[in-house]
Design a protein around this motif. Structure first.
Motif, short mmCIF file in Angstrom:
data_model
loop_
_atom_site.label_atom_id
_atom_site.label_comp_id
_atom_site.label_asym_id
_atom_site.label_seq_id
_atom_site.Cartn_x
_atom_site.Cartn_y
_atom_site.Cartn_z
N UNK A 1 58.72 -21.82 -47.36
CA UNK A 1 57.52 -21.80 -46.51
C UNK A 1 57.51 -20.68 -45.69
N UNK A 2 58.78 -20.44 -44.98
CA UNK A 2 58.86 -19.25 -43.92
C UNK A 2 58.60 -18.05 -44.64
N UNK A 3 59.11 -17.84 -45.96
CA UNK A 3 58.93 -16.63 -46.97
C UNK A 3 57.56 -16.43 -46.85
N UNK A 4 56.76 -17.48 -47.04
CA UNK A 4 55.33 -17.33 -47.48
C UNK A 4 54.41 -16.94 -46.29
N UNK A 5 55.10 -17.56 -44.99
CA UNK A 5 54.38 -17.08 -43.71
C UNK A 5 54.45 -15.64 -43.62
N UNK A 6 55.84 -15.12 -43.78
CA UNK A 6 56.17 -13.78 -43.77
C UNK A 6 55.53 -12.87 -44.48
N UNK A 7 55.18 -13.32 -45.84
CA UNK A 7 54.30 -12.76 -46.62
C UNK A 7 53.07 -12.47 -46.28
N UNK A 8 52.21 -13.46 -45.63
CA UNK A 8 51.06 -13.53 -45.49
C UNK A 8 50.79 -12.61 -44.26
N UNK A 9 51.56 -12.70 -43.04
CA UNK A 9 51.59 -11.95 -41.62
C UNK A 9 51.73 -10.36 -42.27
N UNK A 10 52.93 -10.00 -43.17
CA UNK A 10 53.05 -8.49 -43.70
C UNK A 10 51.50 -8.15 -44.26
N UNK A 11 51.09 -8.91 -45.13
CA UNK A 11 49.78 -8.40 -45.82
C UNK A 11 48.63 -8.18 -44.93
N UNK A 12 48.72 -8.58 -43.51
CA UNK A 12 47.46 -8.21 -42.68
C UNK A 12 48.16 -7.30 -41.63
N UNK A 13 49.49 -6.75 -41.75
CA UNK A 13 50.01 -5.52 -40.86
C UNK A 13 50.31 -6.26 -39.70
N UNK A 14 50.63 -7.68 -39.43
CA UNK A 14 51.48 -8.02 -38.09
C UNK A 14 52.81 -8.00 -38.47
N UNK A 15 53.36 -6.86 -38.01
CA UNK A 15 54.77 -6.57 -38.06
C UNK A 15 55.31 -6.20 -36.83
N UNK A 16 56.71 -6.52 -36.58
CA UNK A 16 57.50 -7.20 -37.62
C UNK A 16 56.96 -8.70 -37.41
N UNK A 17 56.97 -9.45 -38.51
CA UNK A 17 56.50 -10.69 -38.89
C UNK A 17 56.90 -11.70 -37.94
N UNK A 18 58.48 -11.58 -37.76
CA UNK A 18 59.04 -12.68 -36.95
C UNK A 18 58.66 -12.45 -35.37
N UNK A 19 58.05 -11.46 -34.79
CA UNK A 19 57.57 -11.47 -33.62
C UNK A 19 56.27 -12.14 -33.39
N UNK A 20 55.40 -12.16 -34.53
CA UNK A 20 53.93 -12.63 -34.59
C UNK A 20 54.05 -14.14 -34.73
N UNK A 21 54.96 -14.49 -35.75
CA UNK A 21 54.97 -15.91 -36.19
C UNK A 21 55.21 -16.77 -35.40
N UNK A 22 56.12 -16.70 -34.07
CA UNK A 22 56.49 -17.79 -33.34
C UNK A 22 55.50 -17.44 -31.97
N UNK A 23 54.52 -16.88 -31.88
CA UNK A 23 53.78 -16.77 -30.80
C UNK A 23 52.43 -17.91 -31.01
N UNK A 24 52.02 -18.09 -29.79
CA UNK A 24 50.65 -19.03 -29.67
C UNK A 24 49.41 -17.97 -29.77
#
Length: 271
Positions: free
Chosen positions: A124-147
């Motif tokens: 699941x986390x891998x797919x989350x990272x792929x989705x965020x990378x596809x919209x240029x929200x990088x690094x993905x870990x920084x954005x994934x855990x934000x509200x």
């Protein structure tokens, strides 16, 4: 046969006997993967109601919406699930569309699990990272855990697009998706949408009142007024030679670099 999302002669009436209002009247619109099609019109013209009917969120009072030749009202449960994955939406207000209590990771993970795209947390986390990378929200870990409140307006809109992309859609219906953004952020989102179209063949039905945006990105444009399509044409032709007075008035009222061009539209408006 090419997949097509199509509305044929759809109408929508609100209210009961004696107080009925026809919000949409006999509208026919079509969009295919790879298309960039726009519906424009003033507020209250019925364009968002058309979008909701084409998403299957609202049933037409008459006419029908079909996807890949199958009426939405006649779909089996399996066909409807496939339709929900294939036709996604991106709305105007990401603040309202995102749960303020959920992180970006949790928001995307819920969609991934609901549709059975992955079960294990690592997958699941891998797919989350792929989705965020596809919209240029990088690094993905920084954005994934934000509200959501920890993101800018443009970043929240990219999260909404990522949520749609998780399901690998063929078509995205974008309802005023960039109207609340400032010019620079808007340009970035439009560039992203075009890039996704080129890379993945996604088609867009773009609902907006922003004519400069339509001129920049759309290949075909439908003009709505009071619930009806009053003109439909390739965008270049519609902007250079509108066939109706209403379209000419809209073009003349839109922001343009050269005010003389607006005056020319109005003087040349057909009867």
């Amino acid at each position: 046969m090419t997949i097509e999302l199509r509305a044929d002669g759809i109408s929508k009436v609100f209210g009961g006997r004696g107080s009925q209002r026809k919000a949409v009247d006999d509208v026919t619109v079509a969009v295919r993967p790879g298309d960039f099609t726009a519906i424009v019109g003033e507020s209250g013209s019925g364009k968002s109601t058309v979008a909701r009917m084409m998403l299957g969120l609202m049933a037409p009072s008459s006419g029908q919406v079909t996807y890949d030749g199958v009426p939405l009202t006649a779909m089996t449960r399996a066909q409807r699930m496939a339709f929900r994955s294939s036709v996604q939406c991106v709305l105007q207000d990401p603040s309202a569309a995102l749960n303020p209590r959920k992180t970006v990771r949790r928001t995307l993970a819920e969609v991934i699990r609901l549709h059975g795209l992955a079960k294990r947390r690592s997958a699941v986390d891998e797919k989350v990272d792929e989705a965020l990378a596809s919209v240029d929200l990088l690094p993905t870990g920084t954005f994934a855990d934000r509200f959501p409140h920890q993101l800018s307006g443009g970043q929240r809109q990219r999260v909404l697009i990522a949520r749609a992309l998780v399901l690998n859609p063929s078509i995205i219906i974008a309802d005023e998706a960039v109207s609340a953004l400032d010019v620079a952020v808007k340009a970035g989102i439009l560039t992203l949408l075009e890039d996704l179209r080129e890379r993945w063949g996604i088609g867009y039905l773009f609902i907006t009142h922003d004519l400069p945006v339509v001129k920049k990105v759309a290949e075909r444009t439908y003009v709505m007024r009071a619930g009806r399509v009053v003109e439909s044409a390739p965008t270049d032709r519609l902007f250079s030679a509108p066939e109706t007075a209403y379209t000419a008035e809209l073009l003349g009222a839109a922001p343009v670099l050269d005010p003389r061009e607006a005056r020319r539209w109005l003087r040349g408006a057909p009867a």
